[in-house]
Design a protein around this motif. Structure first.
Motif, PDB file in Angstrom:
ATOM      1  N   PRO A 180       0.168   4.065  -2.937  1.00  8.49           N
ATOM      2  CA  PRO A 180      -0.947   4.517  -2.105  1.00  8.49           C
ATOM      3  C   PRO A 180      -2.173   4.946  -2.909  1.00  8.49           C
ATOM      4  O   PRO A 180      -3.294   4.864  -2.425  1.00  8.49           O
TER       5      PRO A 180
ATOM      6  N   TYR B 176      -5.887   2.469   9.861  1.00  7.06           N
ATOM      7  CA  TYR B 176      -6.857   3.562   9.913  1.00  7.06           C
ATOM      8  C   TYR B 176      -6.136   4.898  10.075  1.00  7.06           C
ATOM      9  O   TYR B 176      -6.417   5.877   9.394  1.00  7.06           O
TER      10      TYR B 176
ATOM     11  N   GLU C  94      -4.234   5.870   6.954  1.00 10.08           N
ATOM     12  CA  GLU C  94      -5.148   6.312   5.905  1.00 10.08           C
ATOM     13  C   GLU C  94      -5.632   7.742   6.166  1.00 10.08           C
ATOM     14  O   GLU C  94      -5.744   8.564   5.257  1.00 10.08           O
TER      15      GLU C  94
ATOM     16  N   TRP D 113       0.831  -1.213   0.000  1.00 12.35           N
ATOM     17  CA  TRP D 113       0.000   0.000   0.000  1.00 12.35           C
ATOM     18  C   TRP D 113       0.870   1.270   0.000  1.00 12.35           C
ATOM     19  O   TRP D 113       0.601   2.226  -0.722  1.00 12.35           O
TER      20      TRP D 113
ATOM     21  N   GLN E 212      -2.953  10.014   5.213  1.00 12.83           N
ATOM     22  CA  GLN E 212      -2.872  10.133   3.764  1.00 12.83           C
ATOM     23  C   GLN E 212      -3.962  11.067   3.221  1.00 12.83           C
ATOM     24  O   GLN E 212      -3.721  11.899   2.360  1.00 12.83           O
ATOM     25  N   ARG E 213      -5.177  10.937   3.787  1.00 11.57           N
ATOM     26  CA  ARG E 213      -6.290  11.780   3.331  1.00 11.57           C
ATOM     27  C   ARG E 213      -6.000  13.248   3.604  1.00 11.57           C
ATOM     28  O   ARG E 213      -6.241  14.121   2.769  1.00 11.57           O
TER      29      ARG E 213
ATOM     30  N   THR F  72      -6.106  -0.080  -2.610  1.00 15.40           N
ATOM     31  CA  THR F  72      -6.984   0.391  -1.531  1.00 15.40           C
ATOM     32  C   THR F  72      -6.306   0.100  -0.185  1.00 15.40           C
ATOM     33  O   THR F  72      -5.605  -0.919  -0.040  1.00 15.40           O
ATOM     34  N   PRO F  73      -6.499   0.955   0.811  1.00 12.92           N
ATOM     35  CA  PRO F  73      -5.820   0.750   2.084  1.00 12.92           C
ATOM     36  C   PRO F  73      -6.203  -0.601   2.678  1.00 12.92           C
ATOM     37  O   PRO F  73      -7.360  -1.036   2.562  1.00 12.92           O
TER      38      PRO F  73
END
Ligand code: ADP
Length: 450
Positions: free
Chosen positions: A59, A76, A79, A55, A82-83, A63-64
């Motif tokens: 990335p 979590y 992610e 991942w 990353q968001r 998908t995570p």
């Protein structure tokens, strides 16, 4: 602390099961159980690490990983991170795009130079003013592209507070003001602004002041000289001092005319000076101008009036009278005795044409486009002798422009000229009952003309 509860809870449960097994089935069973758990945990960790590595490598494509327990928590959080990064990256991209658009729209040329004076970025206007290309010249040394000596000196200067004024390398007609603004670590922003219009206005202002000073100097010197003579010789014969007084009066009037014309011009130029909306009875005005021309001419010219229209004009009576009066006065002043002057008012293709034709000295073609410039005269002394200020036609042009009208000049040297004020159809009013208001006498130049 929340992170630790779950793994510690699982560890405690495994230990408890191992203890129970030890008590029930012996040490070997308990150790076997623990070894099995250990192998399971290791395999699971390897699997999750593999998913994480995959991942992290892609990335955006993968998908995570989805997991429970501690690994789920780690995924979590990653992610979420990353968001957040994605959001701030898109914010940054938007800001950059906006900057790019703004820089494209800026009318000034802008170039970013790095610490080595290499071009990092430039906007489209820099092509127009400095011949730089954002793609082709990226990474180039600005010194090699703009080699003018004064620009290189400017680049080497320590103090960038004073801009450099120079001609554009792409167009010698354009004057640029170059400003260097240091920023960041050794970077510089080079801004090129087109100041051609400012320079032109400045030159006009300087010329104007020089002209006015020049025009005032002669009469002031003459009047000053006479005053000194009269003061030094109080016993001067009456006829002599009378002559001096007359001459002083002449020159004082000249200065007065000049100031009147300057004031008229500045009023016409002032934005607060709103154009009046009056009805000007042109035939009546033309008759009044003819009478005044006759008085100015004192019978030296044959003056006639041709009225082919009874139309009136919408506008300022005072301004129109001043403009048309100037054309008539000029005809008298520049036509030698015995000549003919014709005033005419007619309509042509819907436009209103007031023309003044003379059989005077005429004007050579090269002078015609410049006649409406301030202080432009073909023959300075002739203009002065007849009381001219050199501002008459400048006033005419201003007044006509304010009325949406134009001045047409036709002339043949030695034969005469026709000056026509041409008013647009929108200013014409067909009315036989129009009132022109009271007729204001225009300034007298008789003594100068006679
Ligand atoms: P001035 O006060 O010198 O007459 P104007 O602006 O009225 O100034 O006119 C500018 C110049 O145009 C004059 O100096 C003169 O040389 C020329 N000019 C104007 N009208 C005529 C005319 N009717 N015939 C010949 N030359 C003219």
């Amino acid at each position: 602390m929340g992170f630790w509860w779950r793994p510690l809870g699982v560890l405690a449960s495994v230990m408890l099961v191992a203890l129970i097994l030890w008590a029930a089935s012996g040490l070997v069973a308990a150790l076997g159980f623990l070894a099995g758990i250990q192998a399971f945990v290791m395999l699971r960790r390897l699997w999750q690490e593999f998913r994480l590595a995959r991942w992290l490598e892609h990335p955006d494509e993968v998908t995570p990983p989805d997991a429970t327990g501690t690994w789920g928590d780690i995924f979590y959080r990653l992610e979420k991170l990353q968001r957040r990064q994605r959001a701030s990256r898109s914010e940054l991209t938007n800001a950059l795009e906006q900057f790019e658009h703004a820089a494209q729209a800026v009318p000034d040329g802008m170039v970013i130079l790095n610490g080595n004076e290499q071009i990092e970025w430039c906007n489209p206007a820099s092509r127009k003013y400095m011949g730089l290309d954002s793609e082709r010249d990226r990474g180039q040394f600005i010194r090699y592209l703009m080699r003018q000596a004064h620009f290189l000196e400017f680049l080497d200067a320590v103090d960038y507070s004073r801009p450099l004024v120079c001609k554009s390398p792409t167009n010698r007609e354009v004057t640029l003001s170059l400003q260097l603004v240091p920023f960041g670590e050794g970077k510089k922003l080079l801004v090129a602004r087109d100041i051609t219009e400012l320079e032109r206005v400045d030159a006009m202002r300087r010329d104007f002041i020089a002209n006015v000073s020049h025009e005032l100097r002669t009469p002031l010197t003459v009047v000053g000289g006479f005053v000194e003579t009269l003061a030094d010789a109080p016993d001067l014969p009456a006829s002599e001092s009378r002559r001096y007084f007359d001459l002083m009066l002449d020159h004082t009037r000249r200065m007065q005319h000049l100031l009147d014309d300057l004031l008229t011009l500045s009023q016409l130029e002032s934005e607060e000076h709103i154009l009046k909306d009056e009805l000007v009875n042109v035939p009546e005005l033309a008759r009044a101008l003819k009478t005044e021309a006759e008085s100015l001419s004192r019978g030296r010219h044959q003056i006639s009036l041709r009225l082919d229209s009874s139309a009136s004009l919408k506008g300022s009576l005072q301004e129109i009278r001043s403009a048309l009066g100037n054309l008539v006065t000029n005809a008298v002043r520049y036509t030698p005795g015995g000549g003919e002057i014709t005033l005419a008012w007619c309509e042509h293709n819907g436009e209103g044409v007031f023309s003044v034709t003379d059989t005077g000295e005429g004007i050579a073609a090269e002078h015609i486009p410049r006649l409406t410039e301030r202080f432009y005269r073909i023959d300075r002394s002739r203009s002065r002798e007849t009381g001219g200020t050199g501002l008459g036609l400048a006033i005419v042009k201003h007044v006509l422009t304010r009325h949406g009208a134009r001045l047409d000049i036709q002339s043949t040297p030695g034969k005469g000229s026709t000056f026509s004020a041409i008013f647009p159809a929108t200013r014409i009013q067909q009315s036989s009952t129009a009132e022109s208001g009271k007729v204001i006498p225009f300034r007298e130049r008789e003594q100068a003309v006679g």
